[in-house]
Design a protein around this motif. Sequence first.
Motif, PDB file in Angstrom:
ATOM      1  N   ARG A 213       0.827  -1.212   0.000  1.00  0.00           N
ATOM      2  CA  ARG A 213       0.000   0.000   0.000  1.00  0.00           C
ATOM      3  C   ARG A 213       0.862   1.263   0.000  1.00  0.00           C
ATOM      4  NH1 ARG A 213      -3.385  -3.028   4.320  1.00  0.00           N
ATOM      5  NH2 ARG A 213      -4.951  -4.071   3.022  1.00  0.00           N
ATOM      6  N   ARG A 214       2.032   1.189   0.645  1.00  0.00           N
ATOM      7  CA  ARG A 214       2.934   2.348   0.654  1.00  0.00           C
ATOM      8  C   ARG A 214       3.632   2.528  -0.693  1.00  0.00           C
ATOM      9  NH1 ARG A 214       4.890   0.126   5.404  1.00  0.00           N
ATOM     10  NH2 ARG A 214       6.885  -0.352   4.394  1.00  0.00           N
ATOM     11  N   ASN A 215       3.833   1.440  -1.401  1.00  0.00           N
ATOM     12  CA  ASN A 215       4.602   1.463  -2.653  1.00  0.00           C
ATOM     13  C   ASN A 215       3.683   1.085  -3.810  1.00  0.00           C
ATOM     14  OD1 ASN A 215       7.627   1.780  -1.733  1.00  0.00           O
ATOM     15  ND2 ASN A 215       6.676   0.321  -0.308  1.00  0.00           N
ATOM     16  N   ARG A 216       2.857   2.018  -4.207  1.00  0.00           N
ATOM     17  CA  ARG A 216       1.808   1.749  -5.183  1.00  0.00           C
ATOM     18  C   ARG A 216       2.346   1.463  -6.579  1.00  0.00           C
ATOM     19  NH1 ARG A 216      -3.155   0.209  -3.291  1.00  0.00           N
ATOM     20  NH2 ARG A 216      -3.632   1.343  -1.371  1.00  0.00           N
ATOM     21  N   TYR A 217       3.610   1.760  -6.814  1.00  0.00           N
ATOM     22  CA  TYR A 217       4.178   1.429  -8.120  1.00  0.00           C
ATOM     23  C   TYR A 217       4.350  -0.080  -8.292  1.00  0.00           C
ATOM     24  CZ  TYR A 217       8.704   0.655  -5.830  1.00  0.00           C
ATOM     25  OH  TYR A 217       9.717   0.177  -5.042  1.00  0.00           O
ATOM     26  N   LEU A 218       4.347  -0.817  -7.173  1.00  0.00           N
ATOM     27  CA  LEU A 218       4.556  -2.268  -7.207  1.00  0.00           C
ATOM     28  C   LEU A 218       3.267  -3.020  -7.508  1.00  0.00           C
ATOM     29  CD1 LEU A 218       6.835  -3.140  -4.150  1.00  0.00           C
ATOM     30  CD2 LEU A 218       7.402  -3.353  -6.572  1.00  0.00           C
ATOM     31  N   ASP A 219       3.416  -4.116  -8.253  1.00  0.00           N
ATOM     32  CA  ASP A 219       2.298  -5.028  -8.475  1.00  0.00           C
ATOM     33  C   ASP A 219       2.369  -6.239  -7.544  1.00  0.00           C
ATOM     34  OD1 ASP A 219       0.902  -3.761 -10.700  1.00  0.00           O
ATOM     35  OD2 ASP A 219       2.686  -4.222 -11.878  1.00  0.00           O
ATOM     36  N   ILE A 220       3.554  -6.821  -7.397  1.00  0.00           N
ATOM     37  CA  ILE A 220       3.693  -8.092  -6.673  1.00  0.00           C
ATOM     38  C   ILE A 220       4.959  -8.062  -5.815  1.00  0.00           C
ATOM     39  CG2 ILE A 220       4.007 -10.603  -6.896  1.00  0.00           C
ATOM     40  CD1 ILE A 220       2.611 -10.464  -9.589  1.00  0.00           C
ATOM     41  N   TYR A 221       4.857  -8.644  -4.608  1.00  0.00           N
ATOM     42  CA  TYR A 221       6.038  -8.855  -3.768  1.00  0.00           C
ATOM     43  C   TYR A 221       6.209 -10.351  -3.536  1.00  0.00           C
ATOM     44  CZ  TYR A 221       9.756  -7.447  -0.630  1.00  0.00           C
ATOM     45  OH  TYR A 221      11.000  -7.225  -0.080  1.00  0.00           O
ATOM     46  N   ILE A 222       7.467 -10.821  -3.631  1.00  0.00           N
ATOM     47  CA  ILE A 222       7.820 -12.210  -3.316  1.00  0.00           C
ATOM     48  C   ILE A 222       8.634 -12.177  -2.024  1.00  0.00           C
ATOM     49  CG2 ILE A 222       9.009 -14.290  -4.100  1.00  0.00           C
ATOM     50  CD1 ILE A 222       8.661 -13.269  -6.975  1.00  0.00           C
ATOM     51  N   PRO A 223       8.039 -12.516  -0.888  1.00  0.00           N
ATOM     52  CA  PRO A 223       8.726 -12.330   0.397  1.00  0.00           C
ATOM     53  C   PRO A 223       9.899 -13.276   0.637  1.00  0.00           C
ATOM     54  CG  PRO A 223       6.338 -12.401   0.674  1.00  0.00           C
ATOM     55  CD  PRO A 223       6.632 -12.874  -0.713  1.00  0.00           C
ATOM     56  N   PHE A 224       9.859 -14.468   0.081  1.00  0.00           N
ATOM     57  CA  PHE A 224      10.903 -15.452   0.387  1.00  0.00           C
ATOM     58  C   PHE A 224      11.617 -15.885  -0.889  1.00  0.00           C
ATOM     59  CE2 PHE A 224       7.937 -15.924   4.025  1.00  0.00           C
ATOM     60  CZ  PHE A 224       8.819 -15.600   5.049  1.00  0.00           C
ATOM     61  N   GLU A 225      11.989 -17.143  -0.966  1.00  0.00           N
ATOM     62  CA  GLU A 225      12.755 -17.668  -2.099  1.00  0.00           C
ATOM     63  C   GLU A 225      12.036 -17.382  -3.418  1.00  0.00           C
ATOM     64  OE1 GLU A 225      13.913 -22.188  -2.795  1.00  0.00           O
ATOM     65  OE2 GLU A 225      14.998 -21.276  -1.122  1.00  0.00           O
ATOM     66  N   GLY A 226      12.805 -16.926  -4.409  1.00  0.00           N
ATOM     67  CA  GLY A 226      12.159 -16.324  -5.555  1.00  0.00           C
ATOM     68  C   GLY A 226      12.035 -17.116  -6.841  1.00  0.00           C
ATOM     69  N   GLU A 227      12.863 -18.144  -7.051  1.00  0.00           N
ATOM     70  CA  GLU A 227      12.917 -18.755  -8.375  1.00  0.00           C
ATOM     71  C   GLU A 227      11.570 -19.313  -8.844  1.00  0.00           C
ATOM     72  OE1 GLU A 227      17.188 -19.071  -6.864  1.00  0.00           O
ATOM     73  OE2 GLU A 227      15.189 -19.333  -6.027  1.00  0.00           O
ATOM     74  N   LYS A 228      10.951 -20.135  -8.018  1.00  0.00           N
ATOM     75  CA  LYS A 228       9.708 -20.784  -8.451  1.00  0.00           C
ATOM     76  C   LYS A 228       8.529 -19.813  -8.499  1.00  0.00           C
ATOM     77  CE  LYS A 228      11.385 -25.335  -7.205  1.00  0.00           C
ATOM     78  NZ  LYS A 228      11.290 -26.539  -6.336  1.00  0.00           N
ATOM     79  N   PRO A 229       8.359 -18.916  -7.508  1.00  0.00           N
ATOM     80  CA  PRO A 229       7.311 -17.899  -7.661  1.00  0.00           C
ATOM     81  C   PRO A 229       7.516 -17.012  -8.890  1.00  0.00           C
ATOM     82  CG  PRO A 229       7.987 -18.043  -5.370  1.00  0.00           C
ATOM     83  CD  PRO A 229       8.948 -18.881  -6.153  1.00  0.00           C
ATOM     84  N   PHE A 230       8.763 -16.661  -9.187  1.00  0.00           N
ATOM     85  CA  PHE A 230       9.054 -15.836 -10.359  1.00  0.00           C
ATOM     86  C   PHE A 230       8.622 -16.553 -11.637  1.00  0.00           C
ATOM     87  CE2 PHE A 230      12.375 -14.389 -13.520  1.00  0.00           C
ATOM     88  CZ  PHE A 230      11.821 -13.141 -13.749  1.00  0.00           C
ATOM     89  N   LEU A 231       8.960 -17.833 -11.741  1.00  0.00           N
ATOM     90  CA  LEU A 231       8.551 -18.601 -12.920  1.00  0.00           C
ATOM     91  C   LEU A 231       7.035 -18.695 -13.007  1.00  0.00           C
ATOM     92  CD1 LEU A 231       9.412 -20.337 -15.354  1.00  0.00           C
ATOM     93  CD2 LEU A 231       9.390 -22.321 -13.812  1.00  0.00           C
TER      94      LEU A 231
END
Length: 243
Positions: free
Chosen positions: A121-139
């Motif tokens: 909500r503070r960073n409205r330019y963002l669409d998605i945040y990946i809080p932890f390990e990123g490879e599989k969520p990114f894919l």
Amino acid sequence: MVMRAMKIFLCDLVHNHTAGTNQISGGQDFVVPLNVASLAAYAKDRLKNSAEISLFKYPQDLLDALSRESPDIVGFSNYIWNEDLNAKIGTAIRAEYPGALILMGGPSIRDDDAGIAAFLRRNRYLDIYIPFEGEKPFLEILNTYASKGRSFLSENTPLPGCAYLVANKLVYLKSEQDGNVEDLLSPYLTGVLDKFLQQGLIPLFETNRGCPFKCTFCAWGNVDLNKVRKFSVDRVYAEMNYV
């Protein structure tokens, strides 16, 4: 019909300039972008020619690239030292390319649901945040974007490991941090980091993920990351020999 490859910019930005254009010193003062390179190596292997991924360490290189071409997806690594830098450039990207999908991952965030929602909500330019390990969520994001475009952001259909807002409410399906690390390709051995090694940036080597301890000063002190998963010794030696 041949589909155009997704154009993806992944950024691990640092403050390499003082006032004006004076570089602090040589590029060798900074480490390679191992974080985003790991995402790139994993995604390139699975998507083949359907994704064109570029990596950025220095803000001016990113700004120059943005002046030449329009990315479909831009991803930022988030640390305490570059959060403001990411916000400035991310906000400018959102204004210039409103259709771009803008992602972020990294440890400098409260990773409970309330903290993640507040950050988005503070960073409205963002669409998605990946809080932890990123490879599989990114894919997962890339595959979903390839089939649906940005439309999935208006659906309440969680993607594992990804957090985003729908009608200002958090949509987040937490993923377990216990996958086999041997499934993750080396960003060194696949050549993804060659450009940065040639520039003289300092190499980092990842021997394991997770830690059994819960030190409060460390990002890996999180209880979700206490399962230790080791990369093979042969892989680590091969990376060192490659460098």
